[in-house]
Design an enzyme around this catalytic site. Structure first.
Site, PDB file in Angstrom:
ATOM      1  N   ASP A   1      -7.752   1.637   2.159  1.00  0.00           N
ATOM      2  CA  ASP A   1      -7.331   2.568   3.211  1.00  0.00           C
ATOM      3  C   ASP A   1      -8.246   3.762   3.446  1.00  0.00           C
ATOM      4  O   ASP A   1      -8.172   4.366   4.506  1.00  0.00           O
ATOM      5  CB  ASP A   1      -5.908   3.070   2.921  1.00  0.00           C
ATOM      6  CG  ASP A   1      -5.237   3.662   4.153  1.00  0.00           C
ATOM      7  OD1 ASP A   1      -5.608   3.261   5.273  1.00  0.00           O
ATOM      8  OD2 ASP A   1      -4.342   4.510   4.012  1.00  0.00           O
TER       9      ASP A   1
ATOM     10  N   HIS B   1      -6.250   9.795  -0.663  1.00  0.00           N
ATOM     11  CA  HIS B   1      -6.965   9.779   0.616  1.00  0.00           C
ATOM     12  C   HIS B   1      -6.171  10.379   1.776  1.00  0.00           C
ATOM     13  O   HIS B   1      -6.669  10.375   2.911  1.00  0.00           O
ATOM     14  CB  HIS B   1      -7.432   8.356   0.958  1.00  0.00           C
ATOM     15  CG  HIS B   1      -6.330   7.343   1.025  1.00  0.00           C
ATOM     16  ND1 HIS B   1      -5.953   6.601  -0.061  1.00  0.00           N
ATOM     17  CD2 HIS B   1      -5.542   6.928   2.038  1.00  0.00           C
ATOM     18  CE1 HIS B   1      -4.973   5.783   0.283  1.00  0.00           C
ATOM     19  NE2 HIS B   1      -4.705   5.969   1.556  1.00  0.00           N
TER      20      HIS B   1
ATOM     21  N   ASP C   1       1.050   5.105  -0.296  1.00  0.00           N
ATOM     22  CA  ASP C   1       0.342   6.386  -0.254  1.00  0.00           C
ATOM     23  C   ASP C   1       0.983   7.390  -1.201  1.00  0.00           C
ATOM     24  O   ASP C   1       2.209   7.568  -1.189  1.00  0.00           O
ATOM     25  CB  ASP C   1       0.361   6.960   1.166  1.00  0.00           C
ATOM     26  CG  ASP C   1      -0.502   6.174   2.120  1.00  0.00           C
ATOM     27  OD1 ASP C   1      -1.693   5.999   1.819  1.00  0.00           O
ATOM     28  OD2 ASP C   1       0.007   5.734   3.162  1.00  0.00           O
TER      29      ASP C   1
ATOM     30  N   HIS D   1       0.863  -1.182   0.000  1.00  0.00           N
ATOM     31  CA  HIS D   1       0.000   0.000   0.000  1.00  0.00           C
ATOM     32  C   HIS D   1       0.898   1.229   0.000  1.00  0.00           C
ATOM     33  O   HIS D   1       1.581   1.509   0.984  1.00  0.00           O
ATOM     34  CB  HIS D   1      -0.920   0.012   1.224  1.00  0.00           C
ATOM     35  CG  HIS D   1      -1.742   1.268   1.305  1.00  0.00           C
ATOM     36  ND1 HIS D   1      -2.622   1.634   0.309  1.00  0.00           N
ATOM     37  CD2 HIS D   1      -1.796   2.254   2.240  1.00  0.00           C
ATOM     38  CE1 HIS D   1      -3.194   2.782   0.638  1.00  0.00           C
ATOM     39  NE2 HIS D   1      -2.703   3.180   1.797  1.00  0.00           N
TER      40      HIS D   1
END
Length: 1002
Positions: free
Chosen positions: A185, A435, A63, A61
């Site tokens: 997420d 996000h 970001d 994951h």
């Protein structure tokens, strides 16, 4: 069927006209290309019937900015903040996939992969193509980023998904197309996102974060996998999306993390060594697998084997996963029923589809999200309000830039004012949807970087706008842009005795728009594109505006007038400073009246009247003068004391993510406001000062059907050592019964009820924060039997609620002194060199009062005007005699129900067009009906030679979009078949967005 055949025939002809388009554009490979590969569902590993199949999904994951900037994450810079380097993850994963053909990996964030791909040589690119074509490296989600779901506007989400998916299609063809949406997420999940994913052709959605009470209930009923019906207007299954809630968020099971950032013991499988642990590892894993299987429905379960920025040394993960699969599966010979396999979310989804089960049906959304009784993730609905507004304003510029690139032709990209592009802004806006970006949940230096990227996009887009307007108007005069008009700063108008202002309207219908320009003169004359006089007035700059400038700008007055802008076009207005007051019809009609009147205090135009208490200066009522509706309406500002975490029931403080007031009763900032009334023929306003850090202007323009509340808040004081969550509250006599409505990502409306969730029995533990919802563009309260609906349109995403009967409250600003322990590791206390004492934020709310049966006819267009507001540009002096002063890119305005969502250049001779029906099926007597548009008669300057229809994200032909069918527990509806009236005519039904690729000639 005839019309359908013609459509396909024309699509084929379209390909014949443009070999480049069909061969290498962002569309699936030719059939012969497909037969040479085995990707997607065809590449899935074989499972074992009768056993519990555990799908291990290696993933990372990544970001797109959070604790570090996008660049820092990619290169592995600033590892003192967080050890993470995306380029090394991709290097390492590709190397390890080649060592075992059973291994799989999924990747999500196209923005990072795009960067990495650009740096690779042809040999590595061919290797990656092979892995993708064999299904060993699979893309899921595929957008430029994994977008936030609370603070994003649907148009920006569609844009960022289109950008990422187009790159994957152009690079890998059909094998690069994701089958699964992967939103592991985001902090709560919006119904509109599910609707968009369904219309983009995804077969399913997986996410990890769900309210802890919701999860408990779903585990008991085995409903953690469900069918989400994401629209109450689109005919099922158009917006139906299979949705799975992952068992461990997006982390591996406890004890089975084998990354360099993990502390779990590796599998030690040499029996001659003293610390041999295979039996222990297998037993623990089998126990976890069986426990997980007990709360899911089929003999297939999924486990996410990875987490934040993991697999930088992929050998650690894969070596242990290989061993885990080997030793667990060996137990099958001794009667174990567990079968481990490398897999992907799409392969897991395929097995669920094959199971032929019925699934729970959900029609609401997954907001608000709480991970514990006092931990509601509802603060980020408002966090970093200035960045939220800048992102929304940037979207308006991007759409204008896209449109003018099409209308102006090639000269818009390389013209008299230099080279410009739209791609820079598209990428910047796409990153901003992440996000941890528009959500406001990044570190301060990262938030600054998001804003910097947007500013860079503005610069390149404004060149496109200048070149295009020059070509369309026939004027080569240099253009000036004033980006700080919201605080009345524009050095050009402040110093110029005469100038021309051009207003470009990106909407498909004409708009009446108020213009406020900073000036230093006291008398001006304004003439429209037809040469006629336009009523204008000069009013003094307010004290709060002067204060918020912080030395920027020196204008003492504002010139105010209203302009008419044609659909998808511009109008130019000439402004000149007058030497003396004339009092004639060609000059201002009346001097502004300033001060307080005796007795009643009110402002009004022909549509609305707002009344105020002359003693307190507060708003007391609102009346619709057309319908004679009237409500009591009191508005004021308050703040909640943010919890510092020192309480008996929980140590959770308020922070960037979490809203947790330490009391249900907010503090009123002031019970009175100092006021100044200004009345002119163009505009009436009451200026209110509540405190040194809170002020407001309540304003009515002569042609407006909405009351504007322009608020200015900050610096929020913290010398009392208290963090503050600042709200405005609208209290009315509307008997709303605890029910209110909010929008979902700017589109469909959802019914909310205080202390209630549609899908489980809520045990409310936070009476304020637990009732907050995202308001992306509007919210309202109503009571049908009294025929009153009060609608509030916002200029950015904010959090809000109806805590009291007949009340709406909206959180405007947050300044906090503690971190909320969700990873950011710094309090939400925004300061800068310009604002060392704390951020000052300005924004506006628009209020309308209408009968519920016709309210949407007002607030839908009002919301679109707020999102896509006109762009102003300035040139010196009078317009050139030969210049065109007005232009429309449409032959006629679009019908009220239709919104021009997208018009952008696709390649040299084709453009992407999205038309949207902007009404739900139930909300308007006049506009909730199908509307037919003729594409050949749409544009005034473009000749449409042919077109084909695409899915929402423009990465598949609509004809080729086939999705899994799912059976809900309720009766399955029969999908209706709609046929357009003729080839050139397309029909839009309520809430339908249709996407077309047009081959055009200027």
């Amino acid at each position: 069927m005839a019309a359908r055949s013609e459509h396909l025939h024309t699509a084929a002809a379209f390909c014949a006209f443009s070999l480049l388009f069909c061969a290498v554009s962002s569309f699936p490979l030719a059939p012969e290309g497909k037969r040479q590969t085995k990707c997607g569902y065809e590449s899935c590993p074989v499972t074992k019937p009768g056993l519990l199949n555990v799908h291990l999904v290696p993933h990372t994951h990544d970001d797109v900015g959070w604790l570090k900037t996008v660049d820092q994450y990619f290169y592995g810079d600033r590892n003192d903040i967080q050890h993470a380097g995306v380029q090394y993850i991709l290097d390492s994963v590709v190397d390890q996939l080649l060592k075992n053909p059973d291994r799989r990996f999924i990747y999500v964030e196209t923005s990072f992969f795009f960067r990495w791909w650009k740096q690779q040589g042809e040999e590595m690119r061919n290797t990656v193509r092979m892995l993708v074509n064999q299904g060993r490296l699979e893309f899921v989600n595929g957008g430029w980023c994994m977008s936030d779901e609370a603070a994003t506007h649907y148009s920006s989400v569609i844009d960022q998904m289109t950008l990422g998916l187009r790159f994957l299609n152009e690079t890998f063809g059909e094998c690069g197309r994701p089958r699964v949406a992967w939103h592991i997420d985001p902090f709560g999940h919006a119904r509109e996102h599910a609707s968009m994913f369904a219309q983009m052709g995804y077969d399913g959605l997986f996410f990890g974060r769900v309210d802890y009470q919701d999860r408990d209930q779903r585990q008991k009923s085995l409903d953690q996998e469900l069918l989400w019906r994401a629209s109450d207007s689109l005919t099922p299954p158009m917006a139906d999306l299979f949705t799975g809630i992952l068992p461990n968020g997006y982390n591996p099971p406890e004890g089975f993390c084998w990354d360099q950032s993990c502390d779990d013991a590796p599998i030690r499988d040499d029996p001659d060594l003293e610390d041999y642990n295979v039996d222990d590892v297998v037993q623990r894993f089998l126990a976890i697998a069986h426990a997980q299987a007990n709360v899911y429905k089929t003999n297939h379960i999924i486990m996410t084997m990875g987490s934040d920025f993991q697999y930088e040394n992929a050998n650690l993960w894969y070596k242990n996963l290989d061993k885990l699969i080997l030793y667990v599966n060996r137990r099958q010979s001794n009667g174990s029923n567990v079968n481990l396999l490398y897999s992907t979310p799409s392969c897991y989804l395929q097995e669920l589809h094959r199971a032929n089960q019925t699934w729970a049906l959900k029609t609401d959304d997954f907001f608000p999200y709480a991970d514990d009784a006092h931990d509601f993730w509802t603060g980020y609905f408002t966090s970093r309000p200035a960045l939220k507004r800048y992102e929304r304003f940037s979207n308006a510029l991007l759409q204008t830039c896209n449109q003018l690139e099409v209308l102006g032709g090639p000269v818009s990209r390389n013209g008299p004012f230099g080279k410009g592009d739209t791609l820079t802004m598209r990428k910047s806006m796409a990153v901003a949807q992440h996000h941890d970006a528009v959500s406001g949940t990044s570190k301060q230096h990262v938030a600054n970087d998001y804003a910097r990227r947007l500013a860079t996009g503005w610069n390149t887009c404004q060149v496109v706008v200048s070149n295009s307007l020059s070509a369309l108007s026939g004027s080569a005069a240099p253009r000036v842009y004033c980006d700080l008009l919201n605080i009345s700063v524009c050095s050009f108008t402040e110093a110029s005795p005469e100038f021309t202002v051009t207003i470009f309207n990106p909407l498909g219908r004409p708009v009446l728009w108020p213009v406020r320009l900073p000036v230093n003169g006291t008398q001006y004359s304004v003439s429209g594109p037809d040469g006629n006089h336009v009523d204008s007035q000069v009013v003094p700059v307010s004290g709060s505006t002067h204060d918020v400038r912080r030395g920027r700008g020196f204008a003492v007055n504002e010139l105010v007038f209203e302009v008419q802008a044609p659909p998808l076009g511009f109008s130019s207005y000439y402004v000149s400073q007058s030497q003396e007051w004339t009092g004639t019809k060609t000059g201002p009609e009346s001097r502004p009246k300033t001060g307080l009147t005796q007795g009643s205090l009110q402002i009004e135009n022909k549509f609305l009247r707002a009344t105020f208490d002359p003693d307190t200066g507060l708003l007391t009522g609102l009346m619709n003068l057309e319908t004679k509706q009237k409500i009591d309406l009191t508005q004021n500002f308050y703040w909640y004391n943010a919890s510092d975490g020192n309480s008996s029931d929980s140590n959770q403080p308020s922070g960037a993510y979490i809203f947790r007031p330490n009391s249900s009763t907010p503090f009123v900032i002031s019970k009175t406001a100092k006021t100044q009334l200004i009345q002119t023929s163009v505009m009436q306003e009451l200026r209110q000062v509540f405190s040194p850090w809170v002020s407001q202007v309540v304003r009515l323009y002569s042609g407006s059907r909405a009351l504007e509340l322009e608020w200015t808040i900050g610096p929020v004081p913290i010398d009392d050592d208290l963090g503050k969550e600042v709200i405005t509250r609208l209290d009315t006599n509307i008997k709303s019964g605890g029910v209110f409505y909010t929008d979902s990502n700017g589109r469909e409306l959802l019914r909310r009820r205080k202390d209630f969730r549609p899908t489980w029995d809520l045990k409310q533990s936070e009476p304020i924060a637990g009732n907050y919802y995202p308001i992306n563009s509007r919210a309202f309260i109503m009571v049908r039997d009294e025929e009153n609906q009060l609608t509030v349109v916002t200029d950015r995403s904010q959090g809000g609620s109806s805590i009291q009967n007949g009340s709406l409250e909206i959180m405007l600003h947050r300044r906090l002194l503690y971190d909320d322990v969700r990873g950011v590791a710094e309090p939400l206390n925004e300061t800068s060199a310009l604002f060392p004492d704390g951020l000052v934020v300005r924004g506006s709310l628009l209020l309308s009062l209408d009968p519920p049966k016709s309210a949407a006819d007002k607030h839908r267009p009002l919301g679109q005007e707020t999102v896509l507001q006109p762009l102003l540009s300035f040139t010196k002096g009078k317009p050139e005699a030969s210049a065109e002063l007005t232009f429309s890119g449409l032959q006629t305005a679009l019908p009220p129900a239709v919104h021009l969502l997208t018009l952008s250049q696709w390649d040299s001779d084709s453009v992407l067009l999205r038309l949207e029906h902007q009404f739900q099926s139930w909300e308007s007597q006049s506009n909730s009906q199908p509307v037919t548009i003729n594409l050949q008669k749409l544009f005034s300057t473009l000749t449409v030679l042919g077109f084909s229809e695409l899915n929402l994200s423009a990465n598949q032909w609509k004809e080729d979009m086939k999705r899994f069918d799912w059976t809900p527990k309720t009766e399955k509806p029969v999908q209706k078949t709609f046929v357009d009236p003729s080839f050139w005519e397309v029909t839009l039904r309520p809430m339908e967005i249709r996407t077309f690729l047009l081959r055009v000639r200027l």
